[in-house]
Design a protein around this motif. Structure first.
Motif, PDB file in Angstrom:
ATOM      1  N   ARG A   1       0.803  -1.056   0.051  1.00 12.84           N
ATOM      2  CA  ARG A   1       0.120   0.069   0.039  1.00 12.84           C
ATOM      3  C   ARG A   1       0.855   1.361   0.041  1.00 12.84           C
ATOM      4  NH1 ARG A   1      -3.398  -3.397   3.258  1.00 12.84           N
ATOM      5  NH2 ARG A   1      -5.476  -3.853   2.621  1.00 12.84           N
ATOM      6  N   VAL A   2       2.156   1.182   0.512  1.00 16.40           N
ATOM      7  CA  VAL A   2       3.060   2.408   0.480  1.00 16.40           C
ATOM      8  C   VAL A   2       3.666   2.735  -0.725  1.00 16.40           C
ATOM      9  CG1 VAL A   2       5.470   3.111   1.385  1.00 16.40           C
ATOM     10  CG2 VAL A   2       3.711   1.776   2.785  1.00 16.40           C
ATOM     11  N   THR A   3       3.721   1.546  -1.729  1.00 13.58           N
ATOM     12  CA  THR A   3       4.476   1.940  -2.977  1.00 13.58           C
ATOM     13  C   THR A   3       3.416   1.833  -4.063  1.00 13.58           C
ATOM     14  OG1 THR A   3       4.694  -0.526  -3.199  1.00 13.58           O
ATOM     15  CG2 THR A   3       6.499   0.857  -2.295  1.00 13.58           C
ATOM     16  N   VAL A   4       2.070   1.460  -3.737  1.00 11.51           N
ATOM     17  CA  VAL A   4       1.275   1.305  -5.036  1.00 11.51           C
ATOM     18  C   VAL A   4       1.023   2.612  -5.864  1.00 11.51           C
ATOM     19  CG1 VAL A   4      -1.123   1.594  -3.298  1.00 11.51           C
ATOM     20  CG2 VAL A   4      -1.097   0.317  -5.599  1.00 11.51           C
ATOM     21  N   ALA A   5       0.970   3.837  -5.033  1.00 12.03           N
ATOM     22  CA  ALA A   5       0.539   5.115  -5.714  1.00 12.03           C
ATOM     23  C   ALA A   5       1.539   5.466  -6.693  1.00 12.03           C
ATOM     24  CB  ALA A   5       0.011   6.124  -4.695  1.00 12.03           C
ATOM     25  N   LYS A   6       2.879   5.226  -6.159  1.00 11.03           N
ATOM     26  CA  LYS A   6       4.008   5.495  -7.006  1.00 11.03           C
ATOM     27  C   LYS A   6       4.079   4.718  -8.237  1.00 11.03           C
ATOM     28  CE  LYS A   6       7.771   6.999  -4.783  1.00 11.03           C
ATOM     29  NZ  LYS A   6       9.132   7.006  -4.225  1.00 11.03           N
ATOM     30  N   VAL A   7       3.828   3.379  -7.890  1.00  8.54           N
ATOM     31  CA  VAL A   7       3.935   2.365  -9.120  1.00  8.54           C
ATOM     32  C   VAL A   7       2.705   2.510 -10.297  1.00  8.54           C
ATOM     33  CG1 VAL A   7       3.829  -0.073  -9.900  1.00  8.54           C
ATOM     34  CG2 VAL A   7       4.950   0.693  -7.726  1.00  8.54           C
ATOM     35  N   ILE A   8       1.568   2.763  -9.545  1.00  5.12           N
ATOM     36  CA  ILE A   8       0.471   3.195 -10.632  1.00  5.12           C
ATOM     37  C   ILE A   8       0.811   4.341 -11.367  1.00  5.12           C
ATOM     38  CG2 ILE A   8      -1.946   3.787 -10.761  1.00  5.12           C
ATOM     39  CD1 ILE A   8      -1.226   0.509 -10.329  1.00  5.12           C
TER      40      ILE A   8
END
Length: 306
Positions: free
Chosen positions: A230-237
Motif C-alpha cells: 500500500r505504501v508503494t502502490v500510488a507511485k507504481v500506478i
C-alpha cells in the motif's frame, strides 16, 4: 456505398441525438451521399445494428456516435467483415482510442470523417467471441472501474469522486490477487496487482500505459505489475499511468505478445475497452489486420515513421 451513423443517446453527459443528427444530415446531403441515422435503445443495440449492416456484404461505413463503449459495440458487430469500415464520431466522456491520432479533435468534424482515409488495424480477441480495439486489463483497475457505477449513484458524488471512492475501497480490500499468467508460453504463477494488454495507447480517461503501442504491428503490448505494498502502490500506478514503466523494472515487466492466458482463483473482472466481462479463465489473442478504421485525412497514428 452506404454511410450508417449509430447514435448512442446514453454516451457522454447528455443526449447528443438532435445535435449530431443535424450535423450528419448537413454533411451528407452536401456531398449527396446515401446515409442512414439509427439510435440505439439498449446496451448491445449498436452491435446488432452494425452486424446487420455488415452481414449484407455491401460496402458500408459505420460511424459510432458516442464514446469508447459505443465504438467497442460497433467493433464487435463488424469484426471480420472487411466490406465494412468503422470510426468514432465522438461524444463520450473519454474517447480514448482516437487519442492515438495526431489530432483527435479532427474526429469531431463529420465532413472530415466522411472524406477520411482507411487503415487496417489489429484487434484483441477475448474469450473467443469478444473483441477490443483498444485496451484490456485485469486486476486492481478493472475492479475499480467495475465498482464505480454504484458510487456514481450516491448523492453529490461526481465521476472523479466515484473513481476515488472505488479506488480507496478496493485498495483496502487488497491490492493484489493470485493469477497464473501465460504470455506466449512464458508462465508466471504469483500475486499480481494489474495486468494490461494494449492494442491502443490510452484508456481510463487519462492513462497512457503503453505510449509505444501500435494498432497494426501484429502484437499486444503487455504490462505485468507484480504485487506491491500500500505504501508503494500510488507511485507504481503513477509510473504505469504515465507510460514510464521502464523506470520501475522491479515491479513492472513489459512484453510483446500474440496470446495471453490468465487463470484466476475465482471469477474475476475483465475490462474490455471499458466494458465488463467476468471469467475464471481469460484468453486474449491478437487478431492481425482484423478491422478497417476510418480517420480524417492528414492525420498520423504511428509513434515512429514506418
Amino acid at each position: 456505398m452506404k454511410h450508417l451513423f449509430i447514435i448512442n443517446p446514453a454516451a457522454g453527459k447528455y443526449d447528443h441525438t438532435g445535435e449530431y443528427s443535424q450535423k450528419i444530415r448537413e454533411a451528407c446531403e452536401k456531398r449527396c451521399l446515401a446515409y442512414e441515422i439509427l439510435v440505439s435503445r439498449a446496451p448491445g443495440d449498436c452491435t446488432k445494428i452494425a452486424q446487420a449492416a455488415a452481414a449484407t456484404g455491401d460496402p458500408v461505413r459505420i460511424y459510432a456516435c458516442g464514446g469508447d463503449g459505443t465504438l467497442n459495440e460497433v467493433v464487435n458487430g463488424v469484426a471480420g467483415y472487411m466490406n465494412a469500415a468503422v470510426t468514432n464520431f465522438p461524444c463520450g466522456s473519454g474517447n480514448d482510442f482516437i487519442k492515438i491520432f495526431s489530432d483527435p479533435s479532427a474526429f469531431r468534424d463529420c465532413g472530415r470523417l466522411l472524406d477520411g482515409d482507411i487503415a487496417t488495424f489489429d484487434l484483441i480477441r477475448c474469450q473467443r467471441d469478444h473483441y477490443s480495439i483498444n485496451i484490456c486489463s485485469m486486476g486492481l483497475d478493472a475492479r475499480v472501474g467495475t465498482n464505480m457505477s454504484k458510487y456514481k449513484r450516491l448523492p453529490l458524488v461526481s465521476g472523479k469522486g466515484a473513481y476515488l471512492l472505488s479506488t480507496g475501497v478496493n485498495v483496502l480490500k487488497g491490492i493484489a490477487e493470485h493469477y497464473v499468467v501465460d504470455i506466449d508460453g512464458e508462465r508466471f504463477d504469483a500475486d499480481q496487482t494489474l495486468i494490461c494488454l494494449s492494442n491502443g495507447r490510452w484508456y481510463g480517461g487519462g492513462f497512457n500505459p503503453t505510449p509505444e503501442a501500435e494498432p497494426d504491428d501484429g502484437l499486444m503490448d503487455v504490462l505485468l505489475i507484480k504485487k506491491v505494498s500500500r505504501v508503494t502502490v500510488a507511485k507504481v500506478i503513477g509510473k504505469f499511468k504515465a507510460g514510464r514503466y521502464a523506470e520501475f523494472p522491479q515491479y513492472i515487466r513489459h512484453f510483446k505478445a500474440k496470446k495471453v492466458t490468465i487463470d484466476c482463483d475465482k471469477r474475476s473482472e475483465i475490462n474490455l475497452d471499458g466494458e465488463l466481462l467476468m471469467a475464471k479463465k481469460a484468453i486474449f489473442e491478437l487478431v492481425p489486420q482484423a478491422i478497417r478504421f476510418i480517420y480524417p485525412k492528414g492525420l498520423t497514428y504511428h509513434t515512429k515513421k514506418v
